[in-house]
Design a protein around this motif. Sequence first.
Motif, PDB file in Angstrom:
ATOM      1  N   ARG A 156       0.843  -1.202   0.000  1.00 54.51           N
ATOM      2  CA  ARG A 156       0.000   0.000   0.000  1.00 54.51           C
ATOM      3  C   ARG A 156       0.880   1.253   0.000  1.00 54.51           C
ATOM      4  NH1 ARG A 156      -3.109   0.546   5.205  1.00 54.51           N
ATOM      5  NH2 ARG A 156      -1.160   1.479   5.857  1.00 54.51           N
ATOM      6  N   GLN A 157       1.882   1.250   0.869  1.00 55.49           N
ATOM      7  CA  GLN A 157       2.763   2.410   0.927  1.00 55.49           C
ATOM      8  C   GLN A 157       3.460   2.645  -0.410  1.00 55.49           C
ATOM      9  OE1 GLN A 157       5.026   1.452   4.571  1.00 55.49           O
ATOM     10  NE2 GLN A 157       5.622   3.600   4.450  1.00 55.49           N
TER      11      GLN A 157
ATOM     12  N   ALA B 189     -11.200   7.097   1.512  1.00 58.50           N
ATOM     13  CA  ALA B 189     -12.107   5.979   1.219  1.00 58.50           C
ATOM     14  C   ALA B 189     -11.447   4.986   0.257  1.00 58.50           C
ATOM     15  CB  ALA B 189     -13.403   6.516   0.620  1.00 58.50           C
ATOM     16  N   ALA B 190     -10.714   5.519  -0.732  1.00 52.92           N
ATOM     17  CA  ALA B 190     -10.014   4.649  -1.684  1.00 52.92           C
ATOM     18  C   ALA B 190      -8.879   3.918  -0.983  1.00 52.92           C
ATOM     19  CB  ALA B 190      -9.470   5.480  -2.858  1.00 52.92           C
ATOM     20  N   MET B 191      -8.189   4.622  -0.075  1.00 48.32           N
ATOM     21  CA  MET B 191      -7.068   3.989   0.616  1.00 48.32           C
ATOM     22  C   MET B 191      -7.549   2.852   1.515  1.00 48.32           C
ATOM     23  SD  MET B 191      -3.988   5.632   2.881  1.00 48.32           S
ATOM     24  CE  MET B 191      -3.277   6.808   1.757  1.00 48.32           C
ATOM     25  N   ILE B 192      -8.730   3.016   2.093  1.00 48.78           N
ATOM     26  CA  ILE B 192      -9.296   1.952   2.934  1.00 48.78           C
ATOM     27  C   ILE B 192      -9.587   0.714   2.072  1.00 48.78           C
ATOM     28  CG2 ILE B 192     -11.406   1.310   4.206  1.00 48.78           C
ATOM     29  CD1 ILE B 192     -11.305   4.279   5.303  1.00 48.78           C
ATOM     30  N   LEU B 193     -10.165   0.940   0.879  1.00 48.75           N
ATOM     31  CA  LEU B 193     -10.439  -0.203  -0.008  1.00 48.75           C
ATOM     32  C   LEU B 193      -9.148  -0.849  -0.503  1.00 48.75           C
ATOM     33  CD1 LEU B 193     -13.455   0.895  -2.239  1.00 48.75           C
ATOM     34  CD2 LEU B 193     -13.447  -0.752  -0.364  1.00 48.75           C
TER      35      LEU B 193
ATOM     36  N   ARG C 208      -6.346  -0.947   1.107  1.00 49.44           N
ATOM     37  CA  ARG C 208      -5.859  -1.723   2.250  1.00 49.44           C
ATOM     38  C   ARG C 208      -6.592  -3.061   2.340  1.00 49.44           C
ATOM     39  NH1 ARG C 208      -8.263   0.163   7.748  1.00 49.44           N
ATOM     40  NH2 ARG C 208      -9.980  -0.894   6.749  1.00 49.44           N
ATOM     41  N   ASP C 209      -7.929  -3.014   2.246  1.00 52.02           N
ATOM     42  CA  ASP C 209      -8.723  -4.244   2.365  1.00 52.02           C
ATOM     43  C   ASP C 209      -8.412  -5.221   1.234  1.00 52.02           C
ATOM     44  OD1 ASP C 209      -9.834  -3.143   4.554  1.00 52.02           O
ATOM     45  OD2 ASP C 209     -11.773  -2.662   3.640  1.00 52.02           O
ATOM     46  N   TYR C 210      -8.255  -4.656   0.026  1.00 48.60           N
ATOM     47  CA  TYR C 210      -7.971  -5.510  -1.132  1.00 48.60           C
ATOM     48  C   TYR C 210      -6.637  -6.235  -0.952  1.00 48.60           C
ATOM     49  CZ  TYR C 210      -7.155  -6.901  -5.971  1.00 48.60           C
ATOM     50  OH  TYR C 210      -6.896  -7.624  -7.111  1.00 48.60           O
TER      51      TYR C 210
ATOM     52  N   ARG D  52      -4.952  -6.752   1.838  1.00 46.76           N
ATOM     53  CA  ARG D  52      -5.003  -7.698   2.965  1.00 46.76           C
ATOM     54  C   ARG D  52      -5.723  -8.980   2.565  1.00 46.76           C
ATOM     55  NH1 ARG D  52      -6.520  -4.034   8.274  1.00 46.76           N
ATOM     56  NH2 ARG D  52      -4.480  -3.035   8.503  1.00 46.76           N
ATOM     57  N   SER D  53      -6.780  -8.848   1.758  1.00 46.38           N
ATOM     58  CA  SER D  53      -7.532 -10.050   1.378  1.00 46.38           C
ATOM     59  C   SER D  53      -6.684 -10.960   0.485  1.00 46.38           C
ATOM     60  CB  SER D  53      -8.858  -9.680   0.706  1.00 46.38           C
ATOM     61  OG  SER D  53      -8.686  -9.460  -0.666  1.00 46.38           O
ATOM     62  N   GLN D  54      -5.850 -10.366  -0.380  1.00 47.13           N
ATOM     63  CA  GLN D  54      -4.970 -11.186  -1.230  1.00 47.13           C
ATOM     64  C   GLN D  54      -3.975 -11.953  -0.360  1.00 47.13           C
ATOM     65  OE1 GLN D  54      -5.601 -10.990  -4.704  1.00 47.13           O
ATOM     66  NE2 GLN D  54      -7.214  -9.679  -3.918  1.00 47.13           N
TER      67      GLN D  54
ATOM     68  N   MET E  41     -11.518 -12.814   5.809  1.00 51.53           N
ATOM     69  CA  MET E  41     -11.900 -12.053   4.611  1.00 51.53           C
ATOM     70  C   MET E  41     -11.651 -12.923   3.366  1.00 51.53           C
ATOM     71  SD  MET E  41     -10.326  -8.406   3.363  1.00 51.53           S
ATOM     72  CE  MET E  41     -10.180  -7.739   5.023  1.00 51.53           C
TER      73      MET E  41
ATOM     74  N   ARG F  74     -16.123   0.299  -4.748  1.00 52.10           N
ATOM     75  CA  ARG F  74     -15.723   1.695  -4.951  1.00 52.10           C
ATOM     76  C   ARG F  74     -16.885   2.510  -5.503  1.00 52.10           C
ATOM     77  NH1 ARG F  74     -13.391   5.985  -3.186  1.00 52.10           N
ATOM     78  NH2 ARG F  74     -12.266   7.263  -4.678  1.00 52.10           N
TER      79      ARG F  74
ATOM     80  N   GLN G 247     -19.406   3.089  -2.820  1.00 52.47           N
ATOM     81  CA  GLN G 247     -18.851   4.087  -1.900  1.00 52.47           C
ATOM     82  C   GLN G 247     -19.054   5.499  -2.461  1.00 52.47           C
ATOM     83  OE1 GLN G 247     -14.547   3.973  -1.736  1.00 52.47           O
ATOM     84  NE2 GLN G 247     -14.599   3.307   0.391  1.00 52.47           N
TER      85      GLN G 247
ATOM     86  N   GLN H 204       1.174  10.202   2.662  1.00 52.64           N
ATOM     87  CA  GLN H 204       2.411   9.940   3.372  1.00 52.64           C
ATOM     88  C   GLN H 204       3.456  10.923   2.868  1.00 52.64           C
ATOM     89  OE1 GLN H 204       2.785   5.817   2.366  1.00 52.64           O
ATOM     90  NE2 GLN H 204       3.821   6.219   0.433  1.00 52.64           N
TER      91      GLN H 204
END
Lengths: 191, 129
Positions: A122-123, A167-171, A173-175, A177-179, B1, B13, B16, B68
């Motif tokens: 993500r970073q 909101a995009a960054m949260i998705l 992150r979730d995407y 993490r799920s992978q 998940m 998205r 959202q 960041q």
Amino acid sequence: MHYSLSDMILDLIQNSIEAKAERITLDLIRSDNYLTVRLCDNGCGMTEGELKKVSDPFYTDGIKHSQRKIGLGIPFLIQTVEQTDGRFEIHSEKNMGTSLDIQFNLGNVDTPPEGDWPGLFRQAFCFEGDYELVINRKLVSDDKRETGYTLSRIELKEVLGDFNDSAAMILLRDYMRSQEEDLLSQLKEIH
Amino acid sequence: MAKMTLEELRKLRSSQKSEMSRRDVDGKEIHIIVGMGTCGIAAGAKDALDSFLETIEKNNLNNIVVKQTGCMGLCYAEPTVDVKVPGMPDTIYGHVDAAVAKEIVESHVMKKNLVDNHIVDKPAGDIIK
């Protein structure tokens, strides 16, 4: 020195972005005892002379950070692989790009922990600029079975838009993490 | 998940976005800029960033830009975070762990109250251009 391998690799990805690479590929291949990291970019590259100096922590090109007198990304990497029985190669060609080939020995007790890979991805995707970053995360089991996933920054940007929108960054992150969770659950099944 | 596919991500998205467009937003953006140089990361900036995202998500906030950045020259006070909220002074917070990050969202961003004991003055002189 960095606490985790993922933080160390972040510095190296940042080098590629700062070298104005338009395309960066990161392969992370994890077998039982080794983590192989291959990072290739088509950035500005280095001359042979510059390449010799990258291992010197007191060398920096003076352009990226004009007030800074040190460059620690590669020296930290060299220090880590030397201390932990790993391996490291760097190739670079001026105006063509740079490639790094690293092998961390995970069996060595002094090798830093791997760290948070989805957090790193993500970073690495959230720096500014239009670069493409393709990440291939792969696990290889003892009997050579491979499993993994691939992430493309351009593809995800097309789906999510600006990653800096929270909101995009949260998705994102979730995407990611799920992978990763799916990959680790596959690994458990293999064992 | 369960493993998310790109198509599922696309659907999430767009739902959202339509949810956001229904809400009354004044169009002014809030910026949360987390120092993620080597010093910041070593001091726990990733935990702070995760906590910002979790708190934003939990409180269903939008119109927030999370970015960041590199070292702000305040390594002694890492993790540092620059918070810009319309109608409030731009503020740099230091020693921002997960709990302080949550407080910054719930107090500074949502209630427009500064968070005491974590305010640092401004970036180091050689960082300001």
